[in-house]
Design an enzyme around this catalytic site. Structure first.
Site, PDB file in Angstrom:
ATOM      1  N   GLN A 223       0.679  -1.352   0.096  1.00  0.00           N
ATOM      2  CA  GLN A 223       0.135  -0.017   0.110  1.00  0.00           C
ATOM      3  C   GLN A 223       0.677   1.275   0.037  1.00  0.00           C
ATOM      4  OE1 GLN A 223      -2.859  -2.267   3.175  1.00  0.00           O
ATOM      5  NE2 GLN A 223      -3.282  -0.235   3.232  1.00  0.00           N
ATOM      6  N   ARG A 370      -8.338  -0.857   8.363  1.00  0.00           N
ATOM      7  CA  ARG A 370      -9.456   0.082   7.838  1.00  0.00           C
ATOM      8  C   ARG A 370      -9.500   0.994   8.856  1.00  0.00           C
ATOM      9  NH1 ARG A 370     -14.281  -1.418   4.030  1.00  0.00           N
ATOM     10  NH2 ARG A 370     -14.476   0.542   2.941  1.00  0.00           N
ATOM     11  N   CYS A 371      -8.352   1.823   9.246  1.00  0.00           N
ATOM     12  CA  CYS A 371      -8.500   2.482  10.458  1.00  0.00           C
ATOM     13  C   CYS A 371      -7.409   3.595  10.583  1.00  0.00           C
ATOM     14  CB  CYS A 371      -8.955   1.772  11.582  1.00  0.00           C
ATOM     15  SG  CYS A 371      -7.688   2.220  13.055  1.00  0.00           S
ATOM     16  N   GLU A 741     -12.783   4.792   5.849  1.00  0.00           N
ATOM     17  CA  GLU A 741     -12.742   3.796   7.176  1.00  0.00           C
ATOM     18  C   GLU A 741     -13.914   4.009   7.985  1.00  0.00           C
ATOM     19  OE1 GLU A 741      -9.219   5.324   8.106  1.00  0.00           O
ATOM     20  OE2 GLU A 741      -7.922   3.857   7.015  1.00  0.00           O
TER      21      GLU A 741
END
Ligand code: CDP
Length: 796
Positions: A223, A370-371, A741
């Site tokens: 990523q 996801r945060c 998110e």
């Protein structure tokens, strides 16, 4: 008369453009790491430890070397001769690449085999004989901190215990004083369990070292390609300009693909040694047991309250379990990520938070699944605590929140932990949510149902998330400041290419970045191509995680487009033979203020940049922008769930879920809705079914998709989304805030609060996630809290 283009028609801001990347994905034409085959490519497999904690007496790889088709067997000992047995992590710790002295978690990398095909490599892994001496195993912070506990990280000089760090933030003395003034003190203790991002595509890399050019090219599932390039340069001591990281299509990241994994390092070393491309593709179990876990934190807190419901202070004490290595990415100033964003939506005068990080015999944890760096845990605790406090006060859940919200005219608002939130309309979002769920009617229905022995519940969760790290003053990873970048090249025919330092993994950047350019320049979105993920072509950026793409890279796209427009204005003045001051802009066109019919399109300006520029002007229409955000963006959301719990079985069903998200200006409303639905689905999975834990011997329970459940469309509830509240971000060039998110962050508490509300008559204060039927049944039957902390019995 204005000749401005219709922004929606050209695919600008607010257009629900279909995702351009889906053209290749739905045709099966995506290009993932595993799709890439290079001439002469070899395959690598990893031998993992079956034990969670053991001393390695010896490793005998002779039988593996003897298997035809095997080219190389890497062990920790060999890595050590090249100073590569250990590598630095993104959080200033070290991590074993291949184990030398001990294994410290089940699934740890012990050896690698590189062979003609993956099957030979796998067989050869099984032929490696490792003699382990088992050691006592630690699977939670309590065990880690107990007197006489074995020191897991005895490789580290001066490490006498299992503490990774002790960290605190806020005003301890002020908080103590506020607690002395409290009428009521509400308390809550819970465990946010380990969960795994489990992207469909596992991690992998193909390293290709070319001795003739000295260039190392690595195709990989990262990523953050530029961060990986820097890490490879430092770890492998290769010159950075001779390293090219290419992150092709990624089949989901969710934070799992941010850290540097031993598999990447081994494939690179193998390629350098063998001078052939080496591919490593992790299998599902390898991914589930060894890479980037999230959460695993014990949160306890107290809230000081005035009788009328005003919150006076909050105290949080946390124990975070980081596994054997502290290897997830954190902004270096904040040891426990942005956990202290808790309670940012509420006007609380003073607060204090402590966190003690511990090592355990588990795979490295703490990944921001996801945060935005532990915000999920923060918001979960916040909203569970708000529910408990309202109950303790005997106040209505909605009213308690409303009276403590930061008010619309109180922005920018300084939180008790020092953040500055930017804007919001919190009460309005709550009102929209309450109306949509039919709050009053549901409460009546709930009371009626109770008389018949039916358990209905309603759970409210609100969240505001700090998205878009940096600013660079406060945010860095390993000293590299957090900002981002965009490069825009407008070709002479007015078509364009935009590249950024972010890296999409399903969020749709190829669609939305073009929309930003379209908004700024009036070039139709379909005339703009977006490229990310290749360090040889993309400008330097920190990558995509923490929903930072739109707040940072998206802002850079707007800023570079503005630079292009500024130059195009000069070209327009030249073409129209007037001075720049006499020129006006409308979407897609410059015109003469005094004669609006006299104008030139952005495409005509582009052509002039290559064919008819004024004397002294540098040719071309290209530029780059680096964007260092002045602040984080703070989206806000309200999620409200209603559920029915079956008292006989503990099974619970979602009756309705309403989501009200305010992420400022929406670039692509359809993509935003997709992001919210995905997040709510993941939130539902965490609350309801995703169970990955450890038994007393450190065995990972839930290491396959029979045990670790992913919700399908069948069990996922329907969602009702609301977009009527829009509070533009005051400091973002197009007013956008992050969204990717939010629902995964704020969603879990809505489900859990709803189940707890259904059980409110039982006196049960907490059931740890996942709210499996047996846990809910136990809570109802025995009127007791149910903990989910490991170790669990392995037959659970
Ligand atoms: O960093 P990440 O891409 O995960 O998250 P994000 O910046 O929140 O964006 C997720 C997707 O939603 C991207 O395609 C954004 O461009 C889009 N988005 C949007 O259309 N409008 C917003 N206000 C925020 C995001």
């Amino acid at each position: 008369m204005s000749q401005a283009l219709d922004e929606i028609k050209i695919g600008g801001l607010g257009a629900s453009r279909k995702r351009v990347e889906d053209n290749r994905f739905i045709r099966g034409k995506g290009n993932y790491t595993d799709d890439i085959t290079l001439p002469g490519m070899l395959h690598m497999e990893i031998l993992r430890s079956p034990l969670a904690h053991a001393r390695i007496r010896s490793i005998d790889a002779s039988k593996a070397w003897d298997i035809p088709g095997v080219h190389l067997v890497l062990t920790g000992e060999m890595m050590a001769t090249r100073n590569l047995a250990w590598m630095p992590t993104l959080s200033y710790d070290t991590q074993a690449v291949l184990a030398t002295d001990k294994v410290r978690f089940q699934g740890q990398e012990v050896a690698c085999v590189i062979a003609d095909d993956p099957y030979i490599a796998k067989d050869a892994c099984e032929a490696i004989e490792v003699d382990y001496e088992p050691l006592p195993v630690i699977v939670n912070p309590e065990q880690a901190l107990a007197e006489g506990a074995p020191v897991i990280r005895d490789d580290k000089e001066n490490q006498q215990n299992n503490v990774v760090f002790d960290w605190e933030v806020g005003d301890a003395a002020g908080t103590d004083r506020a607690f002395e003034q409290a009428d009521v003190i509400s308390r809550l203790k819970l465990h946010y369990p380990r969960s795994h991002p489990s992207p469909i595509e596992c991690c992998g890399s193909i390293a290709d070292f070319n001795r003739a050019t000295s260039k190392l090219t690595v195709y990989m599932t990262t990523q953050a390609p530029h961060i990986i390039r820097a890490a490879v340069a430092l770890v492998a001591e290769l010159p950075e300009h001779m390293i090219r990281i290419i992150s092709p299509d990624i089949g989901g990241g969710f934070g799992n693909k941010v850290p540097v994994y031993p598999g990447y390092v081994c494939s690179i070393l193998a390629s350098i040694l063998l001078e052939r491309p080496v591919k490593w593709i992790e299998d599902k179990t390898g991914n589930l047991i060894s890479t980037g876990f999230a959460r695993d934190i014990y949160l306890s807190g107290e809230m000081a309250l005035r009788r009328d419901g005003k919150i006076l202070a909050v105290r949080m004490n946390c124990d975070s379990d980081h596994g054997a290595f502290f290897s997830d990415a954190q902004p270096s100033k904040f040891k426990i990520g942005l956990l202290h964003s808790a309670f940012a939506a509420y006007d609380i005068p003073v607060a204090h938070l402590t966190d003690r990080g511990t090592y355990t015999n588990k795979a490295p944890g703490g990944v921001a699944y996801r945060c935005s760096f532990r915000v999920t845990e923060a918001m979960f605790f916040q909203e569970r605590m708000m529910q408990a406090a309202a109950d303790d006060l005997g106040m209505d859940q909605a009213e308690f929140r409303r009276m403590n919200f930061v008010r619309d005219d109180d922005f920018p608002h300084r939180t008790p932990f020092g953040f500055l939130t930017d804007s919001g309309q919190y009460a309005k979002c709550l009102d929209v949510g309450l109306k949509a769920i039919g709050y009053e009617d549901f409460r009546r229905e709930q009371a009626e149902a109770r008389k018949q022995g039916r358990l209905l519940g309603l759970g409210i969760s609100t969240m505001t998330e700090p998205l878009g790290a940096g600013n660079s003053r406060e945010y860095d990873i390993l000293g590299i400041k957090m900002f981002d970048s965009a490069e825009l090249k407008v070709h002479m025919t007015g078509k364009a290419i935009v590249r950024t330092g972010a890296k999409t993994q399903g969020q749709g950047h190829e669609t939305t970045w073009a929309q930003i350019v379209s908004h700024e320049l009036g070039i139709p979105a379909e005339d703009i191509v977006v490229e990310e993920g290749d360090t040889d072509t993309a400008p330097f950026g920190m990558g995509t995680y923490a929903s930072r793409s739109t707040p940072v890279a998206g802002a850079a796209v707007a800023m570079v487009a503005r630079k292009i427009r500024a130059k195009a204005r000069k070209l327009a003045a030249h073409l129209l033979e007037v001075s720049e001051e006499d020129i006006e802009w409308e979407l897609g066109r410059f015109y003469v203020r005094s004669a609006p019919d006299r104008g030139v399109t952005i495409q005509e300006c582009a052509m002039a940049a290559y064919s008819n520029m004024p004397d002294g002007m540098e040719p071309g229409l290209e530029n780059t922008a680096y964007y260092d955000p002045p602040n984080l963006t703070w989206p806000f959301a309200v999620y409200i769930a209603t559920v029915e719990v079956d008292p006989e079985t503990g099974v619970w069903d979602v009756l309705k879920l309403v989501a009200v998200d305010d992420c400022g200006v929406r670039i692509n409303p359809m993509i935003v809705e997709g992001q919210i639905m995905g997040g709510l689905t993941e939130a539902y999975a965490m609350a309801n079914m995703q169970f990955i834990t450890f038994d007393a011997e450190g065995n990972c329970v839930g290491s396959n998709y029979m045990d670790y459940l992913l919700p399908s469309a069948w069990e996922t509830p329907g969602f009702e989304l609301h977009s009527e509240v829009v509070t533009p971000c005051p400091h973002h060039p197009i007013g956008a805030k992050g969204i990717g998110e939010c629902a995964a962050v704020g969603g879990p508490a809505a489900y859990v609060n709803a189940v707890m509300d259904a059980l409110s008559q039982t006196g049960v204060r907490n059931i740890d996630m996942p709210l499996l039927p047996d846990r809910v049944w136990e809570a109802i039957t025995y009127s007791r809290d149910v903990s989910g902390a490991p170790p669990v019995r392995s037959d659970d």
